[in-house]
Design a protein around this motif. Structure first.
Motif, short mmCIF file in Angstrom:
data_model
loop_
_atom_site.label_atom_id
_atom_site.label_comp_id
_atom_site.label_asym_id
_atom_site.label_seq_id
_atom_site.Cartn_x
_atom_site.Cartn_y
_atom_site.Cartn_z
N ILE A 51 0.84 -1.20 0.00
CA ILE A 51 0.00 0.00 0.00
C ILE A 51 0.87 1.26 0.00
O ILE A 51 0.59 2.21 -0.73
N LEU A 52 1.96 1.27 0.76
CA LEU A 52 2.83 2.44 0.76
C LEU A 52 3.49 2.65 -0.60
O LEU A 52 3.58 3.78 -1.09
N GLU A 53 3.91 1.57 -1.22
CA GLU A 53 4.52 1.70 -2.55
C GLU A 53 3.49 2.16 -3.59
O GLU A 53 3.80 2.99 -4.45
N ALA A 54 2.26 1.65 -3.50
CA ALA A 54 1.21 2.09 -4.44
C ALA A 54 0.90 3.57 -4.23
O ALA A 54 0.70 4.31 -5.20
N LEU A 55 0.89 4.02 -2.99
CA LEU A 55 0.58 5.42 -2.70
C LEU A 55 1.67 6.36 -3.18
O LEU A 55 1.38 7.46 -3.65
N ALA A 170 9.96 16.34 -3.70
CA ALA A 170 9.79 15.93 -5.10
C ALA A 170 10.89 14.97 -5.52
O ALA A 170 10.62 13.97 -6.20
N ARG A 171 12.14 15.23 -5.10
CA ARG A 171 13.26 14.33 -5.43
C ARG A 171 13.07 12.96 -4.80
O ARG A 171 13.30 11.94 -5.44
N ARG A 172 12.66 12.93 -3.53
CA ARG A 172 12.49 11.64 -2.84
C ARG A 172 11.32 10.85 -3.45
O ARG A 172 11.40 9.64 -3.61
N ARG A 173 10.24 11.52 -3.81
CA ARG A 173 9.11 10.83 -4.45
C ARG A 173 9.57 10.26 -5.80
O ARG A 173 9.27 9.13 -6.14
N ARG A 174 10.31 11.07 -6.55
CA ARG A 174 10.84 10.62 -7.85
C ARG A 174 11.78 9.42 -7.66
O ARG A 174 11.75 8.47 -8.43
N HIS A 175 12.60 9.48 -6.63
CA HIS A 175 13.53 8.39 -6.32
C HIS A 175 12.77 7.08 -6.12
O HIS A 175 13.09 6.06 -6.73
N PHE A 176 11.76 7.10 -5.27
CA PHE A 176 10.98 5.88 -5.01
C PHE A 176 10.21 5.44 -6.24
O PHE A 176 10.14 4.25 -6.55
N THR A 177 9.64 6.38 -6.96
CA THR A 177 8.90 6.05 -8.17
C THR A 177 9.81 5.38 -9.20
O THR A 177 9.44 4.35 -9.78
N ASP A 178 10.99 5.95 -9.41
CA ASP A 178 11.93 5.37 -10.38
C ASP A 178 12.34 3.96 -9.99
O ASP A 178 12.36 3.05 -10.82
N ILE A 179 12.67 3.76 -8.72
CA ILE A 179 13.09 2.44 -8.26
C ILE A 179 11.96 1.42 -8.41
O ILE A 179 12.17 0.31 -8.90
N LEU A 180 10.76 1.79 -7.99
CA LEU A 180 9.64 0.86 -8.05
C LEU A 180 9.27 0.52 -9.49
O LEU A 180 8.94 -0.63 -9.80
N ARG A 181 9.34 1.50 -10.38
CA ARG A 181 9.06 1.21 -11.80
C ARG A 181 10.14 0.32 -12.41
O ARG A 181 9.84 -0.55 -13.21
N ALA A 185 9.74 -3.58 -13.97
CA ALA A 185 10.19 -3.92 -15.32
C ALA A 185 11.10 -5.16 -15.35
O ALA A 185 11.33 -5.73 -16.40
N VAL A 186 11.60 -5.57 -14.17
CA VAL A 186 12.48 -6.74 -14.11
C VAL A 186 11.64 -8.00 -14.30
O VAL A 186 10.66 -8.20 -13.59
N PRO A 187 12.02 -8.84 -15.26
CA PRO A 187 11.24 -10.07 -15.47
C PRO A 187 11.36 -11.01 -14.28
O PRO A 187 12.37 -11.03 -13.58
N GLU A 188 10.30 -11.77 -14.05
CA GLU A 188 10.29 -12.77 -12.98
C GLU A 188 11.37 -13.78 -13.24
O GLU A 188 11.60 -14.20 -14.37
N ARG A 189 12.03 -14.21 -12.19
CA ARG A 189 13.09 -15.21 -12.31
C ARG A 189 12.48 -16.61 -12.29
O ARG A 189 11.63 -16.91 -11.48
N ASP A 190 12.98 -17.44 -13.16
CA ASP A 190 12.50 -18.83 -13.22
C ASP A 190 13.45 -19.66 -12.37
O ASP A 190 14.60 -19.91 -12.75
N ASP A 191 12.98 -20.09 -11.20
CA ASP A 191 13.84 -20.82 -10.27
C ASP A 191 14.10 -22.26 -10.72
O ASP A 191 14.91 -22.95 -10.11
#
Length: 193
Positions: A51-55, A170-181, A185-191
């Motif tokens: 929920i925090l990441e979505a917000l 604004a920088r901190r919000r952008r930081h979290f947004t960039d990392i989460l996006r 985008a990282v594909p799921e790992r096939d174990d």
């Protein structure tokens, strides 16, 4: 609570579902999320993070009362754990974005929650209500029990304007947004390989 918790297309808990009814917040309450031995329940921890990441990905600011509630839960969690999760900074940021003078006490409490939160949270968020001068003026006029401690600390901070704090948020919000996006985008790992 019988209502299903809807998830968006990405599988994340829908932020609107939480803000529709404050009674749902109890599902995110720290005290309700532990077993008889006091260990955190994994589902609560995952919901809290989701929920925090979505917000932080959604345009802000969010509901003020919900932002304050989320930071209170993060403070409780961080008083009982080692380290500092990114979730407390997101919660502090979501509250600071409201730029209300009275929130300085909640932000100060978050910074003081542990040795680790002292080191990881941006202390300039304390100045979100308008910069150093405005915050010192507000705290000086308060009868809060932490007034003298906070004033002593604020006087040690470098002078910061409200615009400086807005840029930081604004920088901190952008930081979290960039990392989460990027993580999305990282594909799921096939174990199995």
């Amino acid at each position: 609570m019988t209502a299903a918790r809807p998830r968006d297309a990405g599988g994340t808990l829908d932020p609107a579902w939480w803000t529709e009814d404050p009674e749902r917040w109890d599902l995110l309450r720290f005290e309700a999320a532990h077993d008889a031995a006091g260990r955190p329940l994994d589902r609560w921890s995952k919901d809290r993070q989701d929920i925090l990441e979505a917000l932080v990905l959604a345009p802000g600011p969010i509901d003020h009362d919900f932002a304050r509630f989320l930071l209170e839960q993060e403070i409780r969690f961080h008083r009982h754990c080692w380290g500092c999760s990114h979730t407390i900074e997101i919660a502090a940021l979501l509250l600071a974005e409201h730029r209300r003078p009275g929130d300085v006490w909640h932000l100060w409490e978050a910074i003081l929650a542990s040795f680790d939160t002292w080191g990881c949270l941006p202390h300039q968020l304390l100045l979100a209500c308008g910069g150093t001068e405005h915050t010192i003026s507000y705290v000086t006029g308060s009868d809060h029990g932490q007034r003298d401690n906070l004033l002593g600390y604020l006087h040690k901070l470098q002078a910061v304007t409200g615009d400086d704090v807005a840029a930081l948020m604004a920088r901190r919000r952008r930081h979290f947004t960039d990392i989460l996006r990027e993580l999305d985008a990282v594909p799921e790992r096939d174990d199995d390989r």
